[in-house]
Scaffold this active site. Sequence first.
Site, PDB file in Angstrom:
ATOM      1  N   HIS A  83      -1.430   1.409  -4.239  1.00 32.22           N
ATOM      2  CA  HIS A  83      -1.787   2.698  -4.020  1.00 32.22           C
ATOM      3  C   HIS A  83      -1.084   3.781  -4.843  1.00 32.22           C
ATOM      4  O   HIS A  83      -1.066   4.853  -4.527  1.00 32.22           O
ATOM      5  CB  HIS A  83      -1.781   3.214  -2.362  1.00 32.22           C
ATOM      6  CG  HIS A  83      -3.054   2.613  -1.721  1.00 32.22           C
ATOM      7  ND1 HIS A  83      -2.888   2.431  -0.489  1.00 32.22           N
ATOM      8  CD2 HIS A  83      -3.972   1.611  -2.148  1.00 32.22           C
ATOM      9  CE1 HIS A  83      -4.080   1.819   0.080  1.00 32.22           C
ATOM     10  NE2 HIS A  83      -4.795   1.412  -0.845  1.00 32.22           N
ATOM     11  N   ASP A 104       6.271   4.696  -1.250  1.00 30.60           N
ATOM     12  CA  ASP A 104       7.623   5.190  -1.133  1.00 30.60           C
ATOM     13  C   ASP A 104       8.761   4.738  -1.918  1.00 30.60           C
ATOM     14  O   ASP A 104       9.694   5.304  -2.002  1.00 30.60           O
ATOM     15  CB  ASP A 104       7.922   5.402   0.368  1.00 30.60           C
ATOM     16  CG  ASP A 104       7.758   3.994   0.949  1.00 30.60           C
ATOM     17  OD1 ASP A 104       8.225   3.070   0.285  1.00 30.60           O
ATOM     18  OD2 ASP A 104       7.752   3.708   2.248  1.00 30.60           O
ATOM     19  N   ASN A 107       3.410  -6.581  13.531  1.00 33.51           N
ATOM     20  CA  ASN A 107       2.979  -5.311  13.787  1.00 33.51           C
ATOM     21  C   ASN A 107       3.460  -4.942  15.089  1.00 33.51           C
ATOM     22  O   ASN A 107       3.437  -5.801  15.951  1.00 33.51           O
ATOM     23  CB  ASN A 107       1.522  -5.072  13.703  1.00 33.51           C
ATOM     24  CG  ASN A 107       0.810  -3.885  13.661  1.00 33.51           C
ATOM     25  OD1 ASN A 107       1.191  -2.836  14.329  1.00 33.51           O
ATOM     26  ND2 ASN A 107       0.037  -3.508  12.505  1.00 33.51           N
ATOM     27  N   GLY A 116       3.027  -4.415   8.843  1.00 36.45           N
ATOM     28  CA  GLY A 116       2.834  -3.020   9.233  1.00 36.45           C
ATOM     29  C   GLY A 116       1.730  -2.358   8.629  1.00 36.45           C
ATOM     30  O   GLY A 116       1.696  -1.422   7.917  1.00 36.45           O
ATOM     31  N   GLN A 138       0.778  -1.188   0.036  1.00 37.47           N
ATOM     32  CA  GLN A 138      -0.008  -0.057  -0.070  1.00 37.47           C
ATOM     33  C   GLN A 138       0.783   1.305   0.167  1.00 37.47           C
ATOM     34  O   GLN A 138       0.392   2.463   0.053  1.00 37.47           O
ATOM     35  CB  GLN A 138      -0.922  -0.004   1.298  1.00 37.47           C
ATOM     36  CG  GLN A 138      -1.828  -1.255   1.314  1.00 37.47           C
ATOM     37  CD  GLN A 138      -2.372  -1.375   2.792  1.00 37.47           C
ATOM     38  OE1 GLN A 138      -3.336  -0.665   3.173  1.00 37.47           O
ATOM     39  NE2 GLN A 138      -1.876  -2.182   3.477  1.00 37.47           N
TER      40      GLN A 138
HETATM   41  P1  NAD Z   1      -1.770   1.715   8.028  1.00 32.23           P
HETATM   42  O1  NAD Z   1      -3.276   1.645   8.094  1.00 32.23           O
HETATM   43  O2  NAD Z   1      -1.130   0.410   7.143  1.00 32.23           O
HETATM   44  O3  NAD Z   1      -1.045   1.655   9.510  1.00 32.23           O
HETATM   45  C1  NAD Z   1       0.003   1.364   9.909  1.00 32.23           C
HETATM   46  C2  NAD Z   1       0.326   0.109  10.567  1.00 32.23           C
HETATM   47  O4  NAD Z   1       1.767   0.013  11.203  1.00 32.23           O
HETATM   48  C3  NAD Z   1      -0.323   0.307  12.137  1.00 32.23           C
HETATM   49  O5  NAD Z   1      -1.131  -0.812  12.445  1.00 32.23           O
HETATM   50  C4  NAD Z   1       1.068   0.326  13.181  1.00 32.23           C
HETATM   51  O6  NAD Z   1       0.657  -0.403  14.441  1.00 32.23           O
HETATM   52  C5  NAD Z   1       1.929  -0.448  12.450  1.00 32.23           C
HETATM   53  N1  NAD Z   1       3.212  -0.061  12.800  1.00 32.23           N
HETATM   54  C6  NAD Z   1       3.778   1.021  12.962  1.00 32.23           C
HETATM   55  N2  NAD Z   1       5.209   1.083  13.009  1.00 32.23           N
HETATM   56  C7  NAD Z   1       5.463  -0.176  12.698  1.00 32.23           C
HETATM   57  C8  NAD Z   1       6.471  -1.016  12.764  1.00 32.23           C
HETATM   58  N3  NAD Z   1       7.982  -0.391  13.093  1.00 32.23           N
HETATM   59  N4  NAD Z   1       6.603  -2.391  12.887  1.00 32.23           N
HETATM   60  C9  NAD Z   1       5.415  -3.046  12.548  1.00 32.23           C
HETATM   61  N5  NAD Z   1       4.219  -2.340  12.382  1.00 32.23           N
HETATM   62  C10 NAD Z   1       4.321  -0.924  12.542  1.00 32.23           C
HETATM   63  O7  NAD Z   1      -1.105   2.932   7.659  1.00 32.23           O
HETATM   64  P2  NAD Z   1      -1.557   4.340   7.507  1.00 32.23           P
HETATM   65  O8  NAD Z   1      -0.542   5.186   8.085  1.00 32.23           O
HETATM   66  O9  NAD Z   1      -2.997   4.301   7.956  1.00 32.23           O
HETATM   67  O10 NAD Z   1      -1.717   4.798   5.837  1.00 32.23           O
HETATM   68  C11 NAD Z   1      -2.724   4.555   5.190  1.00 32.23           C
HETATM   69  C12 NAD Z   1      -2.399   4.532   3.808  1.00 32.23           C
HETATM   70  O11 NAD Z   1      -1.579   5.643   3.370  1.00 32.23           O
HETATM   71  C13 NAD Z   1      -1.313   3.528   3.268  1.00 32.23           C
HETATM   72  O12 NAD Z   1      -2.086   2.328   2.958  1.00 32.23           O
HETATM   73  C14 NAD Z   1      -0.655   4.162   2.345  1.00 32.23           C
HETATM   74  O13 NAD Z   1      -1.290   4.238   0.904  1.00 32.23           O
HETATM   75  C15 NAD Z   1      -0.356   5.384   2.594  1.00 32.23           C
HETATM   76  N6  NAD Z   1       0.991   5.746   3.375  1.00 32.23           N
HETATM   77  C16 NAD Z   1       2.217   5.478   2.704  1.00 32.23           C
HETATM   78  C17 NAD Z   1       3.265   5.507   3.191  1.00 32.23           C
HETATM   79  C18 NAD Z   1       4.698   5.030   2.689  1.00 32.23           C
HETATM   80  O14 NAD Z   1       4.658   4.967   1.414  1.00 32.23           O
HETATM   81  N7  NAD Z   1       5.575   4.649   3.468  1.00 32.23           N
HETATM   82  C19 NAD Z   1       3.330   6.164   4.648  1.00 32.23           C
HETATM   83  C20 NAD Z   1       2.217   6.541   5.137  1.00 32.23           C
HETATM   84  C21 NAD Z   1       0.825   6.446   4.538  1.00 32.23           C
END
Ligand code: NAD
Length: 247
Positions: free
Chosen positions: A126, A111, A220, A194, A108
């Site tokens: 996404h 980056d 997670n 994650g 999803q």
């Molecule tokens: P999400 O709904 O996928 O939630 C993030 C999850 O990661 C949470 O359940 C949290 O507990 C878990 N988490 C946090 N740190 C962690 C770690 N170190 N190890 C394991 N698990 C961990 O994500 P969101 O923030 O609600 O974002 C929704 C959408 O926004 C994503 O699906 C994506 O499309 C976009 N997004 C992308 C990026 C990226 O590209 N890096 C970053 C943020 C959001």
Amino acid sequence: MRVKKPHSADGWQQARAEFRAARRPLALTGAGISVESGIPDFRGDHGLWRRFEPEQYATLEVFRREPHKAWEMYRALGEVLQGKQPNPAHRALARLEREGRLQAVITQNIDGLHQLAGSRRVVEVHGEYRHLQCLRCGRMRPLREEDYAPPAVPACHDCGAPLKPNVVLFGEWVRHMDEVGPLLESCDALLVIGTSAEVYPVADLPRQVIGNGGRVFEFNVEETTLTSLADYSFRGPCGRTLPRFVA
Ligand code: NAD
């Protein structure tokens, strides 16, 4: 009861053995896998949604109506993503694929860190942040440094319409489900890393694998709606748990 928590060394061994036995293993990743690379998930305390209400900035409707406003968020996002590098969790997945133990990563994330880590088959449902797209004529071009310079909104070279990053906004279809469908259909082991498993339709994918009799391994830092359904749930930062699992 399907849930077997890997509290003991035996639990870890059993989980590894079940994953090794899989014939069609896949990974599904979310924002959490990139947190240890310095990219906060959007919902967390330092996340983008704290500064930019999604309904106010991240919808297709807002982009069409007020591209300047949407670009305030894109610039902030660009700053967050710039220069970030893969972490041990991204590298663990690349290694699994290299060794023929993983078919693909469905992500999803936008980056590009899976590809930087060396993963080859990455399905970006996404979208991605490396290109800009024109919604009017369909032209796509690489994102450039100067695109971030405020206040102008980058315009399409061919038709002059405002360009948007090639990421899926609220109100747009997710991508590549025609590729995801067959992968999921035959998947017998899914690493879910994650993700809160709350953003649909991707949130359905682990449930689909469970429904087909496949194993689900969750990584997670906290409990999610998937935890009680998963066969194994590894709690902790995935930069530590995933390399240990793969070792
Ligand atoms: P999400 O709904 O996928 O939630 C993030 C999850 O990661 C949470 O359940 C949290 O507990 C878990 N988490 C946090 N740190 C962690 C770690 N170190 N190890 C394991 N698990 C961990 O994500 P969101 O923030 O609600 O974002 C929704 C959408 O926004 C994503 O699906 C994506 O499309 C976009 N997004 C992308 C990026 C990226 O590209 N890096 C970053 C943020 C959001």
